[in-house]
Design a protein around this motif. Structure first.
Motif: not given
Length: 289
Positions: A39-54
């Motif tokens: 959850g939280g900012v870590t969850g947002m970061s993991l989601l962005i990493h997984e979708i956009y591969h940053i």
């Protein structure tokens, strides 16, 4: 005073560094290789990493910066600076430490990824900073709308997990919810302390004997509140002054204390409450199980 300040500073640094290492381990050894989320900012970061591969390290730092700035206004500058250093430290940890992948078993990843993440975040909070800025956002928002901090955090996390369910599938989102739940419970455990005591309040007509035996037989420190007892329906105007006794004991002593009070006054009113962490006063070391 300087020695005490230095000691506190060293303790904070130790907790923070340990927290960073645990979070890095949770992310690179469990969550990232298996496309799991928190959850939280870590969850947002993991989601962005997984979708956009940053790269996850850059995403975590960038997403936390607005919340760090917010933390300077909502908490204080010291908290914001320590949090910035901790988040940058986590980013460097993710960039340069070669954590191995531990397992691909989804249940193990969701549970132990959450446990290690919770330990890391909890230790960082004990060190006086935050590795996830979502609570700062919730605190900021909660002062402007009628929702509680917990409700705001829950709402944000629901959005994260809904996006994960749509883009990466419902099973992944469900396992990630388990990860978040495990992490949040572990954070509470780390922050609130390993020692769990029980606070006991006793209201008895024989308070003098209760006080004497608690101190002399159990060896406990006690605190006395002055009160009144009575006020029954059939005799509302009748009351008597009474000493309300409060003490703190370990969980293993609850039965012994109840028996002792019942022996003195079978009609005594006794109630307990959980105390997660206690220090100072007359406290015995927790008995070994």
């Amino acid at each position: 005073m300087k020695k005490i300040a230095v000691s506190h500073w060293i303790t904070d640094v130790f907790y923070t560094v340990l927290g960073i290492l645990f979070c890095g381990f949770a992310l690179k050894s469990f969550l990232i290789p298996n496309s799991f989320f928190d959850g939280g900012v870590t969850g947002m970061s993991l989601l962005i990493h997984e979708i956009y591969h940053i790269n996850i390290a850059y995403v975590i730092i960038l997403l936390n910066i607005p919340f760090i700035i917010m933390g300077a206004f909502q908490v204080n500058n010291t908290f914001a600076i320590k949090t910035l250093v901790a988040v940058v430290g986590l980013g460097l940890c993710l960039l340069f430490i070669p954590y191995p992948q531990i397992t691909s078993d989804k249940l193990l990843v969701s549970i132990f990824g959450g446990v290690f993440m919770g330990i890391g975040v909890g230790l960082a909070i004990r060190g006086g900073c935050a590795l996830d800025g979502i609570e700062v956002l919730a605190l900021y928002t909660g002062r402007r709308i009628s929702f509680t901090v917990s409700e705001i955090i829950l709402g944000i996390n629901i959005i994260i997990f809904l996006i994960a369910a749509i883009d990466l599938g419902l099973p992944t989102a469900l396992y990630s919810i388990l990860t978040y739940y495990t992490a949040s419970k572990t954070i509470s455990f780390v922050i609130e302390g390993l020692e769990e005591y029980t606070g006991v309040t006793i209201i008895s007509a024989d308070s003098e004997e209760v006080k004497r035996r608690l101190v002399m037989e159990l060896g406990r420190g006690i605190t006395i509140y002055k009160g009144e007892r009575g006020f029954l329906k059939e005799s509302f105007d009748v009351s008597q002054p009474v000493d309300i006794v409060f003490t703190v004991i370990t969980r293993l002593e609850v039965r012994r204390l109840r028996n002792l009070v019942h022996e003195i006054d079978p009609k005594a009113f006794v109630f307990t409450s959980t105390i997660k962490e206690a220090a100072g006063g007359v406290l015995k070391r927790r008995a070994r199980h």
